[in-house]
Design a protein around this motif. Structure first.
Motif, PDB file in Angstrom:
ATOM      1  N   ALA A 102       1.939 -10.105  12.045  1.00 60.61           N
ATOM      2  CA  ALA A 102       0.541  -9.645  12.033  1.00 60.61           C
ATOM      3  C   ALA A 102      -0.411 -10.818  11.843  1.00 60.61           C
ATOM      4  N   ASN A 103      -0.070 -11.727  10.943  1.00 59.53           N
ATOM      5  CA  ASN A 103      -0.913 -12.904  10.709  1.00 59.53           C
ATOM      6  C   ASN A 103      -0.944 -13.807  11.937  1.00 59.53           C
ATOM      7  N   LYS A 104       0.190 -13.941  12.614  1.00 58.63           N
ATOM      8  CA  LYS A 104       0.284 -14.790  13.803  1.00 58.63           C
ATOM      9  C   LYS A 104      -0.676 -14.316  14.890  1.00 58.63           C
ATOM     10  N   PHE A 105      -0.713 -13.004  15.106  1.00 61.50           N
ATOM     11  CA  PHE A 105      -1.542 -12.453  16.175  1.00 61.50           C
ATOM     12  C   PHE A 105      -2.896 -11.930  15.683  1.00 61.50           C
ATOM     13  N   LYS A 106      -3.144 -12.075  14.350  1.00 63.39           N
ATOM     14  CA  LYS A 106      -4.403 -11.628  13.742  1.00 63.39           C
ATOM     15  C   LYS A 106      -4.665 -10.149  14.076  1.00 63.39           C
ATOM     16  N   ARG A 107      -3.687  -9.333  13.779  1.00 65.84           N
ATOM     17  CA  ARG A 107      -3.786  -7.899  14.045  1.00 65.84           C
ATOM     18  C   ARG A 107      -3.628  -7.108  12.749  1.00 65.84           C
ATOM     19  N   ILE A 108      -4.144  -5.885  12.764  1.00 68.98           N
ATOM     20  CA  ILE A 108      -4.139  -5.014  11.595  1.00 68.98           C
ATOM     21  C   ILE A 108      -2.808  -4.275  11.485  1.00 68.98           C
ATOM     22  N   VAL A 109      -2.256  -4.265  10.278  1.00 70.95           N
ATOM     23  CA  VAL A 109      -1.150  -3.371   9.942  1.00 70.95           C
ATOM     24  C   VAL A 109      -1.689  -2.380   8.913  1.00 70.95           C
ATOM     25  N   PHE A 110      -1.736  -1.128   9.296  1.00 74.17           N
ATOM     26  CA  PHE A 110      -2.291  -0.063   8.460  1.00 74.17           C
ATOM     27  C   PHE A 110      -1.132   0.863   8.087  1.00 74.17           C
ATOM     28  N   THR A 111      -0.899   1.049   6.789  1.00 75.56           N
ATOM     29  CA  THR A 111       0.215   1.877   6.334  1.00 75.56           C
ATOM     30  C   THR A 111      -0.276   3.258   5.926  1.00 75.56           C
ATOM     31  N   GLY A 112       0.473   4.278   6.324  1.00 73.82           N
ATOM     32  CA  GLY A 112       0.052   5.663   6.093  1.00 73.82           C
ATOM     33  C   GLY A 112       0.285   6.185   4.697  1.00 73.82           C
ATOM     34  N   HIS A 113      -0.261   5.495   3.703  1.00 73.43           N
ATOM     35  CA  HIS A 113      -0.235   6.020   2.335  1.00 73.43           C
ATOM     36  C   HIS A 113      -1.413   6.992   2.206  1.00 73.43           C
ATOM     37  N   LEU A 114      -1.193   8.159   2.731  1.00 75.97           N
ATOM     38  CA  LEU A 114      -2.240   9.153   2.989  1.00 75.97           C
ATOM     39  C   LEU A 114      -3.096   9.491   1.778  1.00 75.97           C
ATOM     40  N   LEU A 115      -2.474   9.613   0.613  1.00 68.17           N
ATOM     41  CA  LEU A 115      -3.213  10.120  -0.551  1.00 68.17           C
ATOM     42  C   LEU A 115      -4.245   9.134  -1.085  1.00 68.17           C
ATOM     43  N   GLN A 116      -4.180   7.886  -0.644  1.00 71.66           N
ATOM     44  CA  GLN A 116      -5.243   6.934  -0.986  1.00 71.66           C
ATOM     45  C   GLN A 116      -6.574   7.362  -0.363  1.00 71.66           C
ATOM     46  N   TYR A 117      -6.518   8.221   0.650  1.00 70.13           N
ATOM     47  CA  TYR A 117      -7.732   8.655   1.360  1.00 70.13           C
ATOM     48  C   TYR A 117      -8.116  10.087   0.997  1.00 70.13           C
ATOM     49  N   HIS A 118      -7.443  10.647   0.023  1.00 70.04           N
ATOM     50  CA  HIS A 118      -7.741  12.006  -0.441  1.00 70.04           C
ATOM     51  C   HIS A 118      -8.931  11.949  -1.403  1.00 70.04           C
ATOM     52  N   ASN A 119      -9.919  12.793  -1.186  1.00 68.61           N
ATOM     53  CA  ASN A 119     -11.117  12.768  -2.031  1.00 68.61           C
ATOM     54  C   ASN A 119     -10.803  13.008  -3.505  1.00 68.61           C
ATOM     55  N   ALA A 120      -9.773  13.805  -3.792  1.00 66.16           N
ATOM     56  CA  ALA A 120      -9.421  14.070  -5.186  1.00 66.16           C
ATOM     57  C   ALA A 120      -8.910  12.802  -5.864  1.00 66.16           C
ATOM     58  N   PHE A 121      -8.095  12.039  -5.158  1.00 63.36           N
ATOM     59  CA  PHE A 121      -7.593  10.790  -5.748  1.00 63.36           C
ATOM     60  C   PHE A 121      -8.708   9.761  -5.882  1.00 63.36           C
ATOM     61  N   ARG A 122      -9.576   9.697  -4.890  1.00 66.70           N
ATOM     62  CA  ARG A 122     -10.698   8.749  -4.975  1.00 66.70           C
ATOM     63  C   ARG A 122     -11.615   9.084  -6.151  1.00 66.70           C
ATOM     64  N   GLU A 123     -11.845  10.371  -6.357  1.00 69.13           N
ATOM     65  CA  GLU A 123     -12.679  10.800  -7.485  1.00 69.13           C
ATOM     66  C   GLU A 123     -11.967  10.526  -8.806  1.00 69.13           C
ATOM     67  N   LEU A 124     -10.657  10.722  -8.827  1.00 71.87           N
ATOM     68  CA  LEU A 124      -9.878  10.413 -10.029  1.00 71.87           C
ATOM     69  C   LEU A 124     -10.032   8.935 -10.396  1.00 71.87           C
ATOM     70  N   LYS A 125      -9.900   8.057  -9.407  1.00 76.09           N
ATOM     71  CA  LYS A 125     -10.047   6.628  -9.666  1.00 76.09           C
ATOM     72  C   LYS A 125     -11.455   6.280 -10.151  1.00 76.09           C
ATOM     73  N   GLN A 126     -12.457   6.919  -9.557  1.00 76.65           N
ATOM     74  CA  GLN A 126     -13.836   6.661  -9.953  1.00 76.65           C
ATOM     75  C   GLN A 126     -14.084   7.077 -11.402  1.00 76.65           C
ATOM     76  N   ASN A 127     -13.497   8.208 -11.811  1.00 71.12           N
ATOM     77  CA  ASN A 127     -13.649   8.673 -13.193  1.00 71.12           C
ATOM     78  C   ASN A 127     -12.961   7.742 -14.180  1.00 71.12           C
ATOM     79  N   ILE A 128     -11.831   7.178 -13.784  1.00 73.84           N
ATOM     80  CA  ILE A 128     -11.166   6.188 -14.643  1.00 73.84           C
ATOM     81  C   ILE A 128     -12.059   4.969 -14.807  1.00 73.84           C
ATOM     82  N   LYS A 129     -12.628   4.509 -13.698  1.00 70.30           N
ATOM     83  CA  LYS A 129     -13.500   3.331 -13.705  1.00 70.30           C
ATOM     84  C   LYS A 129     -14.724   3.541 -14.596  1.00 70.30           C
ATOM     85  N   LEU A 130     -15.236   4.772 -14.590  1.00 69.73           N
ATOM     86  CA  LEU A 130     -16.417   5.096 -15.404  1.00 69.73           C
ATOM     87  C   LEU A 130     -16.077   5.319 -16.875  1.00 69.73           C
ATOM     88  N   GLY A 131     -14.793   5.254 -17.209  1.00 69.45           N
ATOM     89  CA  GLY A 131     -14.395   5.383 -18.611  1.00 69.45           C
ATOM     90  C   GLY A 131     -14.246   6.806 -19.108  1.00 69.45           C
TER      91      GLY A 131
END
Length: 325
Positions: A113-142
């Protein structure tokens, strides 16, 4: 999006139709080329979706110069070779989880990927789930204070694999989320396993990850469970957050303000539902991939994130071999 992004898909089986369906609901993207070595799978796709150009040979699809990127949703043992071929053809690649079956292969994918300067995107789907994103935001806010314990249960009575274990099949999602929150790799791992259908491939695993600053993560994965549970929780000094993906959207993310006081006594308080916007995680994940192609953004689940997950998978697998042979 101003430019039409042309996508190919390798893997028309169980997950492939979901990817096509999500892609076809997004403006500015074209999905026509689909490859699968199963004639039956290809025939089903052609019947279900219009304007599909079928390929029985993945190399035929990879060789289509009009494509900007290729999605790989094939059995995990094929991910490494297919991802390398896509990258070597000068195209970006989206690989469903897990990226591959060894850390060595993951690093080789990164190298290409580095040689050809191309994107490798891995399907860790739950990183894009609004519930998980909100969970992380609440942790960040203390909201839950100092983070102490992360717990993840991914249990189901599902397909028993013959090549990858329950570790690679089910644990990848939760390891991705755990590392996203911990923002570091564990210093030690412990593992317990149950082998029911094979002497070498575990069907149930209990994994404990130890991080610096007294943070512990406990993960249970099981594909012979009589009930389904997809629950991810974080426990802190001021309460807990629970993400339950089997619940309806109103109850997917719960704040439990109960906590342990300095005398180690539980101070009970009622649970509170956290409002989150209902959105399809798969569609959001694919939109993120397209934005990375269109605007040069770095994916949340890029090759570096995938390698970190692979490092932990490797640590767990080595511990498993050392303990059970």
């Amino acid at each position: 999006m101003t430019k039409i992004i042309k996508i190919g898909l390798i893997g028309a089986g169980r997950w492939g139709p979901n990817l096509i369906g999500s892609l076809r609901r997004i403006e500015g993207v074209e999905i026509k080329h689909v490859a699968d070595q199963s004639k039956e799978a290809i025939q089903k796709i052609v019947k279900r979706f219009d304007c599909i150009i079928p390929h029985e040979d993945p190399q035929s699809l990879i060789g289509q110069n009009e494509l900007d990127a290729v999605l790989i949703a094939t059995p995990v043992e094929t991910h490494f070779s297919l991802a390398k071929e896509v990258l070597n053809s000068g195209k970006n690649v989206f690989v469903e989880k897990p990226l591959c079956l060894s850390l060595k292969d993951a690093r080789e994918i990164e190298k290409v990927a580095n040689k050809f300067k191309r994107i490798v995107f891995t399907g860790h789907l739950l990183q894009y789930h609004n519930a998980f994103r909100e969970l992380k935001q609440n942790i960040k806010l203390g909201k839950i204070g100092h983070l102490q314990v992360i717990k993840a249960n991914r249990l189901n009575f599902g397909a028993v694999r013959k090549i990858e274990s329950v570790l690679y099949d089910l644990a990848s999602h939760d390891l991705s989320m755990i590392l996203s929150i911990a923002d570091k790799l564990p210093v030690k791992v412990d593992v317990n396993a149950v082998f029911k259908n094979s002497k070498t491939i575990p069907d149930y695993m209990n994994i404990i990850l130890y991080f610096k600053k007294n943070l512990t993560a406990i993960l249970n994965v099981d594909w012979i469970s009589p009930y389904k549970e997809h629950r991810f929780s974080v426990f802190g000094s001021k309460g807990s957050l629970i993400f339950d993906d089997t619940e309806n959207w109103k109850n997917k993310l719960i704040f439990n303000p109960s906590y342990l006081n300095k005398k180690n006594e539980v101070v009970y308080k009622p649970n509170v539902s956290i409002l989150i916007q209902e959105e399809e995680p798969l569609k959001k994940e694919i939109e993120s991939f397209l934005n990375c192609i269109q605007y040069g953004e770095t994916p949340v689940t890029d090759i570096k994130e995938a390698i970190n997950v692979q490092i932990v998978l490797n640590k767990i697998e080595n511990k498993l071999i050392k303990k059970y042979g």
